[in-house]
Design a protein around this motif. Structure first.
Motif, PDB file in Angstrom:
ATOM      1  N   ALA A 214      11.369   1.647   6.221  1.00 25.72           N
ATOM      2  CA  ALA A 214      10.003   2.232   6.607  1.00 25.72           C
ATOM      3  C   ALA A 214       9.281   2.754   5.492  1.00 25.72           C
ATOM      4  O   ALA A 214       7.906   2.569   5.400  1.00 25.72           O
ATOM      5  N   TYR A 215       9.947   3.460   4.572  1.00 28.83           N
ATOM      6  CA  TYR A 215       9.452   4.064   3.302  1.00 28.83           C
ATOM      7  C   TYR A 215       8.677   2.940   2.508  1.00 28.83           C
ATOM      8  O   TYR A 215       7.516   3.379   1.950  1.00 28.83           O
ATOM      9  N   GLN A 216       9.600   1.874   2.407  1.00 24.46           N
ATOM     10  CA  GLN A 216       8.963   0.918   1.496  1.00 24.46           C
ATOM     11  C   GLN A 216       7.610   0.215   2.057  1.00 24.46           C
ATOM     12  O   GLN A 216       6.859  -0.165   1.208  1.00 24.46           O
ATOM     13  N   ARG A 217       7.735   0.337   3.594  1.00 22.61           N
ATOM     14  CA  ARG A 217       6.637  -0.407   4.175  1.00 22.61           C
ATOM     15  C   ARG A 217       5.271   0.401   3.859  1.00 22.61           C
ATOM     16  O   ARG A 217       4.282   0.055   3.815  1.00 22.61           O
ATOM     17  N   MET A 218       5.653   1.738   4.005  1.00 26.86           N
ATOM     18  CA  MET A 218       4.491   2.632   3.492  1.00 26.86           C
ATOM     19  C   MET A 218       4.094   2.687   1.956  1.00 26.86           C
ATOM     20  O   MET A 218       2.823   2.545   1.625  1.00 26.86           O
ATOM     21  N   ARG A 219       5.030   2.449   1.330  1.00 26.65           N
ATOM     22  CA  ARG A 219       4.575   2.423  -0.137  1.00 26.65           C
ATOM     23  C   ARG A 219       3.991   1.170  -0.443  1.00 26.65           C
ATOM     24  O   ARG A 219       2.780   1.098  -1.130  1.00 26.65           O
ATOM     25  N   ALA A 220       4.130   0.065   0.165  1.00 26.39           N
ATOM     26  CA  ALA A 220       3.498  -1.271   0.106  1.00 26.39           C
ATOM     27  C   ALA A 220       2.150  -1.244   0.527  1.00 26.39           C
ATOM     28  O   ALA A 220       1.116  -1.825  -0.128  1.00 26.39           O
ATOM     29  N   LEU A 221       1.992  -0.540   1.570  1.00 27.79           N
ATOM     30  CA  LEU A 221       0.417  -0.272   2.219  1.00 27.79           C
ATOM     31  C   LEU A 221      -0.323   0.431   1.534  1.00 27.79           C
ATOM     32  O   LEU A 221      -1.542   0.065   1.130  1.00 27.79           O
ATOM     33  N   VAL A 222       0.235   1.499   0.833  1.00 23.33           N
ATOM     34  CA  VAL A 222      -0.619   2.368   0.000  1.00 23.33           C
ATOM     35  C   VAL A 222      -1.092   1.556  -1.261  1.00 23.33           C
ATOM     36  O   VAL A 222      -2.141   1.603  -1.697  1.00 23.33           O
ATOM     37  N   THR A 223      -0.024   0.859  -1.818  1.00 22.82           N
ATOM     38  CA  THR A 223      -0.265   0.304  -3.217  1.00 22.82           C
ATOM     39  C   THR A 223      -1.504  -0.846  -2.674  1.00 22.82           C
ATOM     40  O   THR A 223      -2.394  -0.924  -3.703  1.00 22.82           O
TER      41      THR A 223
END
Length: 345
Positions: A214-223
């Motif tokens: 989930a954290y990696q999904r959030m990081r990808a969306l932010v990037t």
């Protein structure tokens, strides 16, 4: 380049507000009271102040987590429960405005009301039931007001600096030239991810592996959302200056300091190592909801949303890899007050 010199204050010290003119006084010589209300996707915050010397003194304040934007990412509308919570908080604000005899005020609403298909109806209901007129401001004005309110806390230095505001429904990034008397906004960007919208779109997970994904999904969306701004950013030589204003950065600063309870005096104006803030972000992202809820200065109210804030902060540190992060417990409300006291509008 957008020059906001007509609105920005003339000095860059650590006082909250400036006015070059003597302030008008109302009945019996009492100083005028000014008020600023910021209704965000997550919080409802009010600040009432009076001019004092060349700054201002806070007379009254109010802050409540209302989660106005809860469920908005999926439904496209403000929910009945969120509206009721928010109007209850605004009634408290209306009572304070009346009791403090506020003579000049501005109340603004941001991303949740900009995005919701029933935002205009909500604004009309607020006016009818509380007497508070909310202006739905643009992302650009939101960014400008945040800079107005907190730029005095930037570290001294040369070259551009980045100021950011992680909200509930969006994140504003503002690149400013701050090595002159009056900072000038060079560029700005509004990303559609805040702690509420990002949590609802990509957060959650019961196991450690699920939380990591989930954290990696959030990081990808932010990037991805920062990419257009990243392509425009300069790569200046020397020290990069970075200043954040939001519940995310003040909460992480409290964790960094090991505070048992929130203390604005220790947090506002803190300069923290960026690496330490990144480490705290990653540690919080790996914890369970129950573990985060037990931490001082996070608790149950922030435990579910703080991880999204951590993902956004890490994205900002990737974007603008400063070694130090300035922390501001001031922003839109202080920006509104500055402008009201300077211009009366």
């Amino acid at each position: 380049m957008v020059d906001f010199t007509a609105q920005l204050p003339r000095r860059q010290d650590d006082t909250p507000a400036r006015s070059a003119r003597p302030q008008p006084r109302h009945a019996r010589g009492a100083p005028r009271h000014y008020a600023a209300l910021d209704l965000g996707t997550n919080n409802c915050r009010l600040l009432i102040a009076r001019p004092q010397g060349d700054g201002f003194a806070v007379v009254d304040a109010f802050s409540r987590i209302v989660r106005l934007g809860e469920g908005l990412a999926h439904s496209g509308a403000l929910s009945d429960a969120a509206i009721e919570r928010t109007i209850a908080a605004l009634r408290v604000c209306a009572d304070k405005l009346k009791r403090r005899n506020v003579t000049l005020a501005r109340s603004v609403a941001t991303e949740a009301c900009r995005r919701a298909n029933n935002g205009a109806a909500f604004i009309a209901r607020v006016l009818e039931e509380t007497g508070i007129h909310l202006d739905i401001i643009s992302a650009e004005e939101e960014a400008r007001l945040a800079v107005l309110g907190c730029h005095a806390l930037l570290e001294p230095g040369n070259g551009p600096a980045l100021v950011f505001d992680i909200g509930g429904g969006s994140t504003e990034l503002v690149l400013i030239d701050a090595d002159t008397t009056v900072p000038c906004v060079r560029d700005w960007h509004s990303a559609p991810w805040g702690v509420v919208s990002l949590t609802e779109s990509a957060g959650g997970g019961a196991t450690a592996a699920e939380r990591e994904r989930a954290y990696q999904r959030m990081r990808a969306l932010v990037t991805e959302s920062f990419a257009p701004f990243a392509a425009r950013l300069p790569r200046p030589d020397g020290m990069l200056r970075l200043l954040g204003t939001s519940g995310t950065v003040t909460t992480l600063a409290s964790v960094h300091l090991g505070l048992e309870r929130y203390d604005r005096a220790q947090v506002d104006g803190l300069i923290a190592p960026a690496a330490a803030m990144r480490t705290i972000s990653q540690e919080l992202a790996g914890m369970s909801l129950a573990e985060r809820a037990k931490l001082p200065c996070i608790g149950r109210e922030r435990a579910d949303l703080v991880v999204a804030g951590c993902a956004i902060l890490e994205g900002i540190l990737d974007l603008w890899p400063a070694e130090r992060l300035g922390v501001a417990d001031r922003g839109i409300r202080e920006g509104i007050l500055r402008r009201l006291m300077e211009t009366g509008a």
